[in-house]
Design a protein around this motif. Structure first.
Motif, PDB file in Angstrom:
ATOM      1  N   LEU A 129       0.868  -1.181   0.000  1.00 42.01           N
ATOM      2  CA  LEU A 129       0.000   0.000   0.000  1.00 42.01           C
ATOM      3  C   LEU A 129       0.906   1.233   0.000  1.00 42.01           C
ATOM      4  CD1 LEU A 129      -2.546  -1.248   2.680  1.00 42.01           C
ATOM      5  CD2 LEU A 129      -2.672  -1.496   0.198  1.00 42.01           C
ATOM      6  N   SER A 130       1.335   1.645  -1.186  1.00 41.79           N
ATOM      7  CA  SER A 130       2.425   2.613  -1.300  1.00 41.79           C
ATOM      8  C   SER A 130       1.983   4.073  -1.384  1.00 41.79           C
ATOM      9  CB  SER A 130       3.300   2.251  -2.500  1.00 41.79           C
ATOM     10  OG  SER A 130       2.514   2.131  -3.665  1.00 41.79           O
ATOM     11  N   SER A 131       0.749   4.367  -1.030  1.00 39.05           N
ATOM     12  CA  SER A 131       0.307   5.757  -0.893  1.00 39.05           C
ATOM     13  C   SER A 131      -0.653   5.836   0.288  1.00 39.05           C
ATOM     14  CB  SER A 131      -0.365   6.262  -2.178  1.00 39.05           C
ATOM     15  OG  SER A 131      -1.594   5.608  -2.389  1.00 39.05           O
ATOM     16  N   LEU A 158      -1.302   4.886  -8.332  1.00 38.18           N
ATOM     17  CA  LEU A 158      -1.071   6.316  -8.118  1.00 38.18           C
ATOM     18  C   LEU A 158       0.337   6.633  -7.643  1.00 38.18           C
ATOM     19  CD1 LEU A 158      -4.399   7.322  -6.350  1.00 38.18           C
ATOM     20  CD2 LEU A 158      -3.747   7.707  -8.733  1.00 38.18           C
ATOM     21  N   ASN A 159       0.963   5.685  -6.926  1.00 37.51           N
ATOM     22  CA  ASN A 159       2.282   5.953  -6.358  1.00 37.51           C
ATOM     23  C   ASN A 159       2.974   4.639  -6.027  1.00 37.51           C
ATOM     24  OD1 ASN A 159       4.338   7.697  -5.183  1.00 37.51           O
ATOM     25  ND2 ASN A 159       3.657   6.920  -3.215  1.00 37.51           N
ATOM     26  N   GLY A 160       4.247   4.549  -6.277  1.00 36.12           N
ATOM     27  CA  GLY A 160       5.050   3.430  -5.818  1.00 36.12           C
ATOM     28  C   GLY A 160       4.750   2.108  -6.489  1.00 36.12           C
ATOM     29  N   PRO A 161       5.136   1.007  -5.838  1.00 40.19           N
ATOM     30  CA  PRO A 161       5.070  -0.314  -6.453  1.00 40.19           C
ATOM     31  C   PRO A 161       3.657  -0.869  -6.677  1.00 40.19           C
ATOM     32  CG  PRO A 161       5.909  -0.467  -4.207  1.00 40.19           C
ATOM     33  CD  PRO A 161       5.788   0.984  -4.531  1.00 40.19           C
ATOM     34  N   ASN A 162       2.645  -0.421  -5.934  1.00 40.09           N
ATOM     35  CA  ASN A 162       1.246  -0.823  -6.148  1.00 40.09           C
ATOM     36  C   ASN A 162       1.039  -2.334  -6.152  1.00 40.09           C
ATOM     37  OD1 ASN A 162      -1.521  -0.326  -6.605  1.00 40.09           O
ATOM     38  ND2 ASN A 162      -1.257  -0.686  -8.777  1.00 40.09           N
ATOM     39  N   ARG A 163       1.582  -3.053  -5.197  1.00 41.23           N
ATOM     40  CA  ARG A 163       1.373  -4.496  -5.108  1.00 41.23           C
ATOM     41  C   ARG A 163      -0.029  -4.826  -4.596  1.00 41.23           C
ATOM     42  NH1 ARG A 163       5.958  -7.069  -6.027  1.00 41.23           N
ATOM     43  NH2 ARG A 163       7.897  -5.948  -5.732  1.00 41.23           N
TER      44      ARG A 163
END
Length: 176
Positions: A129-131, A158-163
């Motif tokens: 959860l990168s945001s 929206l941001n970062g790796p979004n796993r």
């Protein structure tokens, strides 16, 4: 970066909005299960309140209910993400609000099936959860006091790796 005062304002707004909904028509559930980021599992728990349904359209077969939840997803110790910008060492709390949708006549066999969509705010960012803002989608089945749900939480890229987090939950609920 989301400041603490902005998060507090958002939480208070959601709380006041929820308090304005009719409490007599609320269904409250305690949910628990296992969440996965890739193949790394963690425990998850939620408290969810669903309010009185509102018909969509003239046929009345499709309806929506306001849906709010507070959740917690435990941390994981994944060696390859240690010391990364988005690690897995912190548990995440989230606050979400949205709508739950049902289709069919009240006595239809498929009426207990539902889909819900919520927007959530989180207290920490992680590899999954990168945001601080997330989208929550749930497909489930709800009886009077028992529910089974498949839930996915993700920031939609929206941001970062979004796993994302994908979880299976079992809930026990009651009407207020």
């Amino acid at each position: 970066m989301l400041h603490a005062s902005s998060r507090l304002r958002g939480a208070l707004t959601l709380l006041l909005t929820t308090a304005a909904l009719p409490a007599a028509a609320a269904h409250l559930e305690l949910q628990g299960g296992r969440s996965y980021m890739d193949n790394h599992g963690a425990n998850a728990a939620f408290v969810e309140a669903t309010f009185a349904p509102h018909a969509i359209g003239a046929s009345g077969k499709l309806d929506w209910s306001p849906d709010v939840s507070v959740g917690w997803i435990d941390s994981r110790d994944v060696r390859r993400y240690r010391n990364a910008e988005f690690d897995t060492s912190q548990s995440v709390a989230l606050l979400a609000a949205g709508a739950r949708f049902h289709y069919g006549a009240p006595d239809a066999w498929y009426r207990p099936l539902f889909f819900s969509f919520q927007v959530a705010a989180t207290n920490h960012t992680t590899q999954a959860l990168s945001s601080h803002y997330q989208f929550v989608s749930t497909l489930g089945w709800q009886a009077e006091h028992l529910s089974f749900q498949l839930r996915h939480v993700s920031n939609g890229g929206l941001n970062g790796p979004n796993r994302g987090e994908t979880m299976a939950l079992v809930g026990v609920g009651f009407d207020l």
